[in-house]
Design a protein around this motif. Structure first.
Motif, PDB file in Angstrom:
ATOM      1  N   SER A  65      -4.966  12.970  -3.991  1.00  0.00           N
ATOM      2  CA  SER A  65      -5.561  11.647  -3.791  1.00  0.00           C
ATOM      3  C   SER A  65      -4.503  10.589  -3.509  1.00  0.00           C
ATOM      4  O   SER A  65      -4.657   9.756  -2.605  1.00  0.00           O
ATOM      5  CB  SER A  65      -6.374  11.255  -5.030  1.00  0.00           C
ATOM      6  OG  SER A  65      -7.394  12.178  -5.284  1.00  0.00           O
ATOM      7  N   VAL A  66      -3.417  10.605  -4.277  1.00  0.00           N
ATOM      8  CA  VAL A  66      -2.329   9.636  -4.075  1.00  0.00           C
ATOM      9  C   VAL A  66      -1.703   9.828  -2.698  1.00  0.00           C
ATOM     10  O   VAL A  66      -1.368   8.856  -2.006  1.00  0.00           O
ATOM     11  CB  VAL A  66      -1.277   9.779  -5.192  1.00  0.00           C
ATOM     12  CG1 VAL A  66      -0.036   8.961  -4.865  1.00  0.00           C
ATOM     13  CG2 VAL A  66      -1.850   9.333  -6.529  1.00  0.00           C
ATOM     14  N   MET A 123      -4.025   8.301  -0.041  1.00  0.00           N
ATOM     15  CA  MET A 123      -3.953   6.835  -0.064  1.00  0.00           C
ATOM     16  C   MET A 123      -2.681   6.336   0.623  1.00  0.00           C
ATOM     17  O   MET A 123      -2.705   5.327   1.341  1.00  0.00           O
ATOM     18  CB  MET A 123      -4.001   6.331  -1.508  1.00  0.00           C
ATOM     19  CG  MET A 123      -5.365   6.438  -2.160  1.00  0.00           C
ATOM     20  SD  MET A 123      -5.476   5.536  -3.730  1.00  0.00           S
ATOM     21  CE  MET A 123      -4.243   6.370  -4.711  1.00  0.00           C
ATOM     22  N   THR A 124      -1.581   7.037   0.420  1.00  0.00           N
ATOM     23  CA  THR A 124      -0.314   6.636   1.036  1.00  0.00           C
ATOM     24  C   THR A 124      -0.361   6.797   2.550  1.00  0.00           C
ATOM     25  O   THR A 124       0.179   5.975   3.292  1.00  0.00           O
ATOM     26  CB  THR A 124       0.843   7.462   0.446  1.00  0.00           C
ATOM     27  OG1 THR A 124       0.854   7.319  -0.971  1.00  0.00           O
ATOM     28  CG2 THR A 124       2.182   7.007   1.015  1.00  0.00           C
ATOM     29  N   CYS A 167      -3.308   3.457 -10.857  1.00  0.00           N
ATOM     30  CA  CYS A 167      -4.169   4.329 -10.055  1.00  0.00           C
ATOM     31  C   CYS A 167      -3.943   5.795 -10.408  1.00  0.00           C
ATOM     32  O   CYS A 167      -4.905   6.573 -10.565  1.00  0.00           O
ATOM     33  CB  CYS A 167      -3.901   4.112  -8.567  1.00  0.00           C
ATOM     34  SG  CYS A 167      -4.591   2.593  -7.898  1.00  0.00           S
ATOM     35  N   GLY A 207       3.110  10.644   2.456  1.00  0.00           N
ATOM     36  CA  GLY A 207       1.784  11.001   1.965  1.00  0.00           C
ATOM     37  C   GLY A 207       1.553  12.506   1.965  1.00  0.00           C
ATOM     38  O   GLY A 207       0.997  13.063   1.013  1.00  0.00           O
ATOM     39  N   PHE A 267       0.809  -1.217   0.000  1.00  0.00           N
ATOM     40  CA  PHE A 267       0.000   0.000   0.000  1.00  0.00           C
ATOM     41  C   PHE A 267       0.847   1.273   0.000  1.00  0.00           C
ATOM     42  O   PHE A 267       0.463   2.267  -0.631  1.00  0.00           O
ATOM     43  CB  PHE A 267      -0.952  -0.013   1.200  1.00  0.00           C
ATOM     44  CG  PHE A 267      -2.015  -1.062   1.086  1.00  0.00           C
ATOM     45  CD1 PHE A 267      -3.116  -0.862   0.269  1.00  0.00           C
ATOM     46  CD2 PHE A 267      -1.917  -2.267   1.774  1.00  0.00           C
ATOM     47  CE1 PHE A 267      -4.097  -1.832   0.136  1.00  0.00           C
ATOM     48  CE2 PHE A 267      -2.896  -3.238   1.654  1.00  0.00           C
ATOM     49  CZ  PHE A 267      -3.990  -3.017   0.833  1.00  0.00           C
ATOM     50  N   LEU A 293       2.081   2.566  -3.445  1.00  0.00           N
ATOM     51  CA  LEU A 293       1.140   3.209  -4.361  1.00  0.00           C
ATOM     52  C   LEU A 293       1.637   4.608  -4.712  1.00  0.00           C
ATOM     53  O   LEU A 293       1.657   5.013  -5.882  1.00  0.00           O
ATOM     54  CB  LEU A 293      -0.250   3.279  -3.740  1.00  0.00           C
ATOM     55  CG  LEU A 293      -1.032   1.971  -3.632  1.00  0.00           C
ATOM     56  CD1 LEU A 293      -2.356   2.224  -2.921  1.00  0.00           C
ATOM     57  CD2 LEU A 293      -1.271   1.366  -5.000  1.00  0.00           C
ATOM     58  N   PHE A 307      -2.750   6.316   4.553  1.00  0.00           N
ATOM     59  CA  PHE A 307      -3.447   5.202   5.199  1.00  0.00           C
ATOM     60  C   PHE A 307      -2.512   4.026   5.487  1.00  0.00           C
ATOM     61  O   PHE A 307      -2.765   3.234   6.401  1.00  0.00           O
ATOM     62  CB  PHE A 307      -4.611   4.731   4.329  1.00  0.00           C
ATOM     63  CG  PHE A 307      -5.771   5.686   4.309  1.00  0.00           C
ATOM     64  CD1 PHE A 307      -6.199   6.295   5.478  1.00  0.00           C
ATOM     65  CD2 PHE A 307      -6.435   5.975   3.131  1.00  0.00           C
ATOM     66  CE1 PHE A 307      -7.264   7.181   5.480  1.00  0.00           C
ATOM     67  CE2 PHE A 307      -7.509   6.864   3.110  1.00  0.00           C
ATOM     68  CZ  PHE A 307      -7.919   7.471   4.294  1.00  0.00           C
ATOM     69  N   SER A 358       2.692  -3.774  -6.932  1.00  0.00           N
ATOM     70  CA  SER A 358       2.356  -2.458  -6.390  1.00  0.00           C
ATOM     71  C   SER A 358       2.829  -1.341  -7.303  1.00  0.00           C
ATOM     72  O   SER A 358       2.205  -0.267  -7.369  1.00  0.00           O
ATOM     73  CB  SER A 358       2.958  -2.287  -4.987  1.00  0.00           C
ATOM     74  OG  SER A 358       4.368  -2.423  -5.021  1.00  0.00           O
TER      75      SER A 358
END
Length: 470
Positions: A444-445, A448-449, A414, A344, A278, A281, A451, A407
């Motif tokens: 957005s990326v 996601m990172t 993504c 992130g 994850f 990403l 998380f 990934s």
């Protein structure tokens, strides 16, 4: 837990990381230098540029299919022979690519390249894992992955320069002198390490797992670069997940599975592997998004965009030398949790860049992002492998390579899907609306990172610190 390492003489101990680093550089450079040259290759081969995606996909799928078998192959035939053969195959495939006079021949040559590329990364890391004590793992892994960080940064610029001033053939021919040096160094410095026990190859497990990786990878690329219909992407994704579930259900009932479920009994491996999946990403999207942002949204020339990436590369190299003392002092849990949050946040902050952003501030943001991303890779890989014993080292290392490949495709797919979606939402493609799409994609990326930090927070304060050397 006692974790043993091979005893190396001083000459081999000094030379081995350089050999593995050379192989990593060859593979990472080739993976990015090709993209810039595809239009020129299409013109020379009298092909539609849209058909040239097969050149990339052939390599990608070959790597995805063969990586799961790399651990067993190295255990069966020895790391020295397999690593040497991997460099030979990759170099020979590069020569065939340069000599290709049709698209079909080029795709076949890329398959040969992929056979070598699929073995270089996991077998090289396996040699390091078995040859050095775990206390040295962070330092050695940091050194050998520096070239892997440089490849995606200098590849597009170098590819554009070669196409403009030479011919596209040189993007493959450049691998030959590097391959010759790598072959000599592999023969001289790579130790011949094998598994303690010869196990039977899990053929059915290989078919199930390989099919899962192929289907999921095609689905991810279909969501991004291939622009497949969403229905087809969903069918491919569900088929891949079904094969993956069938593999794991079977793996618990056979004696020597390709990847044993018992690997996940090692807490650090389980947390590190899912954290890798994850957290990468954002890292996987970075080399794809930043050059596009600079050229498409901000109007930089290819050479300006390439030069602007240099602070990111320089900071990444510097961070590698600082990784071990930082981890030794703070521990894996704190470093990975805080660093994933920082990664992130920095990715999201790139979404604030606009034409009014001072150039020095842009370079500073990229430098900080490069340092954080570099520390992230080093710490994630080390904590995933650090507590595996010799019996599980080969299998666990191969599975980590598979997750890395998956990934990376997922991150790019993504990012491409988000960018395309936000571009469609803003309507007419003016300079301002294109920049807005990039800003929303980076935001957005980045979210996601962030998380992924929750996964690394499950580590204990002492994970990775209790290491027994030979």
């Amino acid at each position: 837990m006692m974790i043993k390492s091979q005893i190396l003489d001083n000459k081999t101990a000094r030379g081995l990381p350089w050999v593995v680093a050379i192989a990593f550089f060859m593979q990472s450079l080739d993976g990015t230098i090709l993209n810039t040259a595809l239009p020129a290759m299409a013109r020379d081969l009298n092909e539609d540029p849209l058909r040239m995606q097969g050149v990339i996909i052939a390599y990608m799928l070959t790597v995805a299919l063969l990586i799961p078998a790399s651990g067993w192959i190295a255990d069966r035939f020895g790391t020295k022979k397999i690593f040497f053969s991997a460099i030979v195959l990759f170099s020979f495939g590069s020569l065939l690519c340069a000599l290709s006079n049709s698209l079909d021949m080029l795709i076949g040559a890329r398959v040969v390249q992929g056979l070598g590329g699929a073995l270089m990364l996991p077998v090289g890391r396996l040699v390091v894992l078995r040859a050095y004590p775990r206390s040295e793992l962070v330092r050695i892994m940091g050194f050998i992955t520096i070239p892997g960080l440089l490849g995606p940064l200098i590849g597009p610029t170098m590819g554009g320069w070669m196409v403009q001033y030479l011919t596209w053939h040189w993007i493959f021919l450049i691998n030959l002198p590097v391959g010759l040096v790598g072959c000599y160094a592999a023969f001289k410095f790579i130790p011949d390490l094998r598994g303690k026990q010869k196990s039977r190859f899990d053929s059915l497990g290989f078919v199930l797992f390989g099919a899962a990786m192929l289907l999921i990878t095609i689905a991810m690329e279909g969501l991004g670069e291939l622009h497949l219909p969403h229905l087809r992407v969903m069918l491919l994704l569900f088929a891949g997940m079904a094969c993956l579930i069938a593999y794991w259900l079977r793996a618990g009932r056979v004696a020597n599975p390709l990847f044993s479920p018992s690997l996940f009994n090692t807490r650090t491996f389980a947390i590190g592997l899912f954290g890798n999946l994850f957290a990468r990403l954002g890292s996987g999207a970075l080399p794809f998004l930043v050059p596009l942002l600079l050229q498409v949204a901000l109007g930089y020339s290819p050479s300006q965009a390439g030069m602007s990436m240099l602070p990111l590369a320089a900071a990444a190299i510097l961070a590698k030398s600082l990784a071990r003392p930082i981890i030794d002092r703070l521990g894996y849990r704190l470093v990975l949790t805080a660093n994933t949050l920082a990664l992130g946040i920095m990715l999201a902050s790139i979404g604030l860049v606009s034409e009014q952003t001072p150039y020095w501030l842009l370079l500073a943001l990229l430098a900080i992002l490069g340092a954080i991303n570099s520390l992230q890779f080093t710490a994630m890989n080390a904590v995933t492998l650090i507590d595996l014993d010799d019996e599980n080292a080969s299998s666990g290392n191969s599975l980590l390579s598979v997750v890395g490949q998956l990934s990376l495709s997922l991150g790019v797919a993504c990012a491409g899907a988000l960018l395309g979606g936000f571009s469609a939402d803003v309507g007419n493609a003016t300079q301002a609306t294109v920049l807005s799409a990039f800003q929303l994609t980076f935001l957005s990326v980045g979210v996601m990172t962030i998380f992924a930090a929750a996964i690394f927070s499950l580590l204990s304060e002492h994970d990775g610190r209790m290491m027994v050397q030979d």
